[in-house]
Every structure is written in structure tokens, then in C-alpha cells.
Design a protein around this motif. Structure first.
Motif, PDB file in Angstrom:
ATOM      1  N   ILE A 154       0.842  -1.198   0.000  1.00  0.00           N
ATOM      2  CA  ILE A 154       0.000   0.000   0.000  1.00  0.00           C
ATOM      3  C   ILE A 154       0.875   1.245   0.000  1.00  0.00           C
ATOM      4  O   ILE A 154       1.774   1.389   0.821  1.00  0.00           O
ATOM      5  CB  ILE A 154      -0.946   0.024   1.214  1.00  0.00           C
ATOM      6  N   GLU A 155       0.594   2.148  -0.925  1.00  0.00           N
ATOM      7  CA  GLU A 155       1.365   3.383  -1.066  1.00  0.00           C
ATOM      8  C   GLU A 155       0.429   4.591  -1.120  1.00  0.00           C
ATOM      9  O   GLU A 155      -0.737   4.467  -1.493  1.00  0.00           O
ATOM     10  CB  GLU A 155       2.184   3.356  -2.364  1.00  0.00           C
ATOM     11  N   ASN A 156       0.981   5.739  -0.789  1.00  0.00           N
ATOM     12  CA  ASN A 156       0.293   7.012  -0.973  1.00  0.00           C
ATOM     13  C   ASN A 156       0.703   7.539  -2.349  1.00  0.00           C
ATOM     14  O   ASN A 156       1.856   7.906  -2.564  1.00  0.00           O
ATOM     15  CB  ASN A 156       0.699   8.002   0.119  1.00  0.00           C
ATOM     16  N   ILE A 157      -0.241   7.567  -3.267  1.00  0.00           N
ATOM     17  CA  ILE A 157       0.015   8.099  -4.602  1.00  0.00           C
ATOM     18  C   ILE A 157      -0.726   9.428  -4.719  1.00  0.00           C
ATOM     19  O   ILE A 157      -1.933   9.467  -4.958  1.00  0.00           O
ATOM     20  CB  ILE A 157      -0.436   7.117  -5.717  1.00  0.00           C
ATOM     21  N   ASN A 158      -0.002  10.526  -4.474  1.00  0.00           N
ATOM     22  CA  ASN A 158      -0.540  11.876  -4.554  1.00  0.00           C
ATOM     23  C   ASN A 158      -1.843  12.024  -3.764  1.00  0.00           C
ATOM     24  O   ASN A 158      -2.830  12.548  -4.256  1.00  0.00           O
ATOM     25  CB  ASN A 158      -0.745  12.314  -6.015  1.00  0.00           C
ATOM     26  N   GLY A 159      -1.842  11.549  -2.524  1.00  0.00           N
ATOM     27  CA  GLY A 159      -2.992  11.733  -1.648  1.00  0.00           C
ATOM     28  C   GLY A 159      -4.032  10.623  -1.724  1.00  0.00           C
ATOM     29  O   GLY A 159      -5.095  10.736  -1.131  1.00  0.00           O
ATOM     30  N   VAL A 160      -3.739   9.555  -2.449  1.00  0.00           N
ATOM     31  CA  VAL A 160      -4.681   8.440  -2.582  1.00  0.00           C
ATOM     32  C   VAL A 160      -3.966   7.140  -2.213  1.00  0.00           C
ATOM     33  O   VAL A 160      -2.889   6.840  -2.733  1.00  0.00           O
ATOM     34  CB  VAL A 160      -5.223   8.341  -4.035  1.00  0.00           C
TER      35      VAL A 160
END
Length: 132
Positions: free
Chosen positions: A119-125
Motif C-alpha cells: 500500500i502506497e500514498n500516490i498523490n494523496g490516494v
């Protein structure tokens, strides 16, 4: 000679089982490094995550592949929505770990945890970038 052959076969079988239970494509999650107010409700992980602009955005993701196997949280099938929350309580996030008190077959409860993977934060998502 037969004993050595048996030992080698047993080692190979054990190694194969460990490999099957350790998804090769899973990578440690890093969302917690750029998100705050991280929480979990049922099988939904929520957080406020930073965007490229520097502002924060409320986001959430349904967790995949985590089940309660006789009181132990385990990643079983990354293609399925997690169902651990039906038999676990006191569910919480601690760093990159999902922790809960889960029911065992014998009726007792056991504290358990599992590392959240992919799980990653991709520009706030929050997004899965690899299998859990």
C-alpha cells in the motif's frame, strides 16, 4: 543414504511451503511515512495523505487478502477482499501492522498482527502497488 535423501526432500518441501506463503511481488507499505490520522474500521484503512501540492487529502482503501486463520491474521488470497473483521475485534493500526484480537476455533481469543504490504500514498490516494 536413504536418510540423507529423506532429509533433503523434507528441506525442499519446507522451503517450497515457505516460498508459497511469501508473495514474491509483495513490497513493504510506505503510506504511513506520508500519511497521518491513520485508522481502520472493519477492513477499510483510512488516512489523511499528503499530495504533491503539500496539502492533505482524506483517503481510504479496502484491505485485500487478510484472513483470520484460527486466531492468526494471515495473507491468503490477495485477489479477495479481507474478511478478518468478521471474527476479530479491537482492530487497530500500529505503524505498518494491522493488529487485532481474533477468535480461535476452540472459542478463545488471541492477539495477532500482520504486516500490511503493497500500500502506497500516490498523490494523496491510498493504492495497492503490489499484491498484499
Amino acid at each position: 543414504m536413504k536418510r540423507n535423501l529423506f532429509s533433503i526432500l523434507a528441506l525442499l518441501a519446507t522451503s517450497t511451503l515457505v516460498w508459497i506463503n511469501s508473495p514474491a511481488s509483495a513490497t513493504p507499505s510506505s503510506y504511513q511515512e506520508s500519511c497521518n490520522n491513520i485508522s481502520v474500521f472493519g477492513n477499510v484503512l483510512s488516512a489523511n495523505c499528503s499530495q504533491v501540492s503539500g496539502s492533505f487529502k482524506k483517503t481510504s482503501i479496502v484491505l485485500h487478502g487478510i484472513e483470520n486463520i484460527n486466531g492468526t491474521l494471515k495473507v491468503t488470497d490477495p485477489g479477495k477482499v479481507s474478511n478478518y473483521h468478521f471474527t476479530c475485534r479491537h482492530i487497530r493500526i500500529r505503524g505498518n501492522y494491522l493488529e487485532a484480537a481474533c477468535n480461535r476455533i476452540n472459542g478463545t481469543t488471541m492477539w495477532t498482527s500482520v504486516v500490511l504490504q503493497g500500500i502506497e500514498n500516490i498523490n494523496g490516494v491510498l493504492k495497492y502497488i503490489s499484491s498484499p
